[in-house]
Scaffold this active site. Structure first.
Site, PDB file in Angstrom:
ATOM      1  CE  LYS A 108     -19.699 -13.224 -22.714  1.00 48.80           C
ATOM      2  NZ  LYS A 108     -19.943 -11.791 -22.398  1.00 48.80           N
TER       3      LYS A 108
HETATM    4  C1  PLP Z   1     -19.693 -10.836 -23.288  1.00 50.22           C
HETATM    5  C2  PLP Z   1     -20.392  -9.568 -23.068  1.00 50.22           C
HETATM    6  C3  PLP Z   1     -20.586  -8.645 -24.097  1.00 50.22           C
HETATM    7  C4  PLP Z   1     -20.052  -8.879 -25.493  1.00 50.22           C
HETATM    8  O1  PLP Z   1     -20.688  -9.946 -26.124  1.00 50.22           O
HETATM    9  P1  PLP Z   1     -20.002 -10.630 -27.407  1.00 50.22           P
HETATM   10  O2  PLP Z   1     -20.837 -11.797 -27.723  1.00 50.22           O
HETATM   11  O3  PLP Z   1     -18.615 -10.964 -27.001  1.00 50.22           O
HETATM   12  O4  PLP Z   1     -20.031  -9.598 -28.483  1.00 50.22           O
HETATM   13  C5  PLP Z   1     -21.304  -7.504 -23.813  1.00 50.22           C
HETATM   14  N1  PLP Z   1     -21.774  -7.242 -22.570  1.00 50.22           N
HETATM   15  C6  PLP Z   1     -21.586  -8.090 -21.554  1.00 50.22           C
HETATM   16  C7  PLP Z   1     -22.111  -7.743 -20.206  1.00 50.22           C
HETATM   17  C8  PLP Z   1     -20.904  -9.284 -21.765  1.00 50.22           C
HETATM   18  O5  PLP Z   1     -20.728 -10.128 -20.749  1.00 50.22           O
END
Ligand code: PLP
Length: 457
Positions: A108
């Site tokens: 993210k």
């Molecule tokens: C947020 C997240 C996901 C899921 O991603 P999305 O965009 O919500 O599908 C998967 N793995 C990790 C480590 C995350 O932080």
């Protein structure tokens, strides 16, 4: 470039307005009025070059080219790998796309380091302030807080489900010593947190008074920033490849779908889920029925209502916002989403495959990867590498490594006997004081808290 709401009943906006608004006024999500083609990337030699070129197609004149380049180089300068998102080969046809070299060790950061800077840039130009509220199942919160900490024009309140994030995830949120950052535990699960955020946005008076904005994955700018690594990774491999994506809110895999739509050489996608497998059931069995969220070793995927799926649904409905809104209304009241058979043929078959892995299978996969390659992968990433192994065909498969293993040390140690260590910049995380409080799952109480810390109102 103008942007339209997936529910068809909000004003069309330009990029900066979409960035600052987050959710559309009709409760929908903003998407570009049309999907642009990938720009000429022949002179792009770095991640930042590609980011600038791809993002420019969405931003248009809203950010001056020199400013966009500065924002991108500052954002990706915080990453501790020269390639920003390196592609690492793990066997004869499998690759890991490591998305966790940013400040909070999760993918993210790729979006939020940029989006935080874009917010600051836009607000400074307009002489405005706003309040970001967001829900997190773990990683979004710390990445959002890190993306805007110290930002003069933004206050941020992040709601997380009490007791359901890892200690590392919680501490990354609660130890940030910045007066504009507030991490609040909610007595409930992630969907409760997300519902509280949605309810705050749906309260028009409150939304306007606080100048609410979102940085969770419903914000278009985040999805946009994630398109970039699909472009760099797919172009780095010969021919077309399969991308395997550990999925919760569907934001990450949607970014891949957009990259493919823009012309990136991507054949198809494998959606990996944990026991919260609504998307896997939808893709494999045409069954999109919301169930109770169960806590797993991969908490950032403990989601039953994948908010970004709405953007794909809008496409499946021929970009008819009225039909999309109606369908989502029925889903909310009945707990079940039905789509037509021809919509599945056109949008799901041949493009998405899916698999689910419970905690036991996830631990087994972490152990297998370690035994075969010596690498440690986190539980989210492991659902993806397991799916890549089980479903891959002859093409190269790129599994997205969404978190650093040290974010989930207990699970990794259980599976391998090896405890992953935090990188140097986070080595003292467990010595830093925490700043947080727990609030009930109650809209009025949460709104009162937001009012008490916001400087926008
Ligand atoms: C947020 C997240 C996901 C899921 O991603 P999305 O965009 O919500 O599908 C998967 N793995 C990790 C480590 C995350 O932080």
């Amino acid at each position: 470039m103008r942007f339209v709401s997936t529910r068809g009943d909000a004003p069309e906006l330009g990029f900066t307005d979409v960035l600052l608004a987050g959710l559309a006024a009709d409760g929908g999500l903003y998407v570009p009025e049309r999907w642009p083609e990938l720009p000429d990337l022949s002179s792009a030699t770095s991640y930042v070059d590609t980011a600038v070129a791809v993002i420019e197609t969405f931003v248009g004149d809203d950010i001056a080219p020199d400013d966009l380049r500065t924002l991108c180089s500052d954002a990706y300068g915080t990453f501790r790998h020269a390639a920003t998102c390196p592609l690492v080969q793990i066997d004869d046809r499998q690759w890991l796309l490591e998305l966790f070299h940013g400040p909070t060790l999760a993918f993210k950061d790729v979006a939020l380091q940029l989006v935080g800077r874009m917010f600051d840039h836009a607000l400074a130009q307009r002489g405005e302030r706003l309040t970001i509220v967001g829900a997190t199942s773990g990683d979004t919160g710390s990445a959002a807080i890190d993306g805007v900490k110290g930002c003069d024009n933004v206050d941020i309140v992040i709601l997380y489900p009490a007791g359901r994030t890892s200690d590392v995830q919680r501490r990354q949120m609660t130890t940030v010593d910045s007066p504009n950052a507030h991490a609040i535990a909610i007595d409930g699960n992630f969907d409760d947190c997300q519902d509280l955020v949605k309810a705050m946005f749906n309260d028009a008076a409150f939304r306007d008074e606080m100048r609410l904005s979102a940085v969770n994955s419903i914000n278009w700018a985040r999805v946009m920033a994630q398109v970039v690594y699909y472009v760099t990774a797919s172009r780095a491999l010969d021919g077309t490849s399969t991308f395997c994506v550990p999925t919760g809110n569907f934001g990450n895999v949607l970014a891949g779908w957009i990259a493919q739509r823009m012309g990136a050489p991507i054949a198809d996608f494998i959606v990996a889920s944990n026991s919260n497998d609504i998307l896997t059931r939808f893709i494999n069995d045409a069954d999109m029925t919301a169930r109770e969220v169960v806590p797993t070793l991969s908490p950032s995927m403990d989601i039953q209502v994948s908010s970004n799926f709405e953007r794909l649904l809008f496409e499946m409905n021929g970009r008819d916002g009225g039909i999309t809104a109606e369908q989502l209304g029925r889903f909310r009241s009945s707990g079940r989403l039905d789509v037509e058979a021809d919509q599945r043929t056109d949008f799901i078959d041949g493009t998405f495959r899916a698999a689910r892995y419970d905690d036991e299978a996830t631990l087994a996969e972490i152990g297998r990867i370690h035994a075969e390659t010596g690498m440690l992968v986190d539980p989210h990433t492991a659902t993806g590498t397991a799916a890549a192994r089980d479903l891959a065909g002859d093409r190269p498969v790129v599994s997205l490594a969404t978190a650093h293993p040290a974010k989930f040390p207990d699970a990794v140690e259980r599976a391998t006997g090896v405890r992953p260590t935090l990188p140097p910049h986070l080595a003292d995380l467990f010595d830093r004081p925490e700043r947080t409080q727990t609030l009930p799952n109650d809209l009025a109480t949460v709104q009162q808290f937001v009012r008490s810390v916001s400087r926008a109102g």
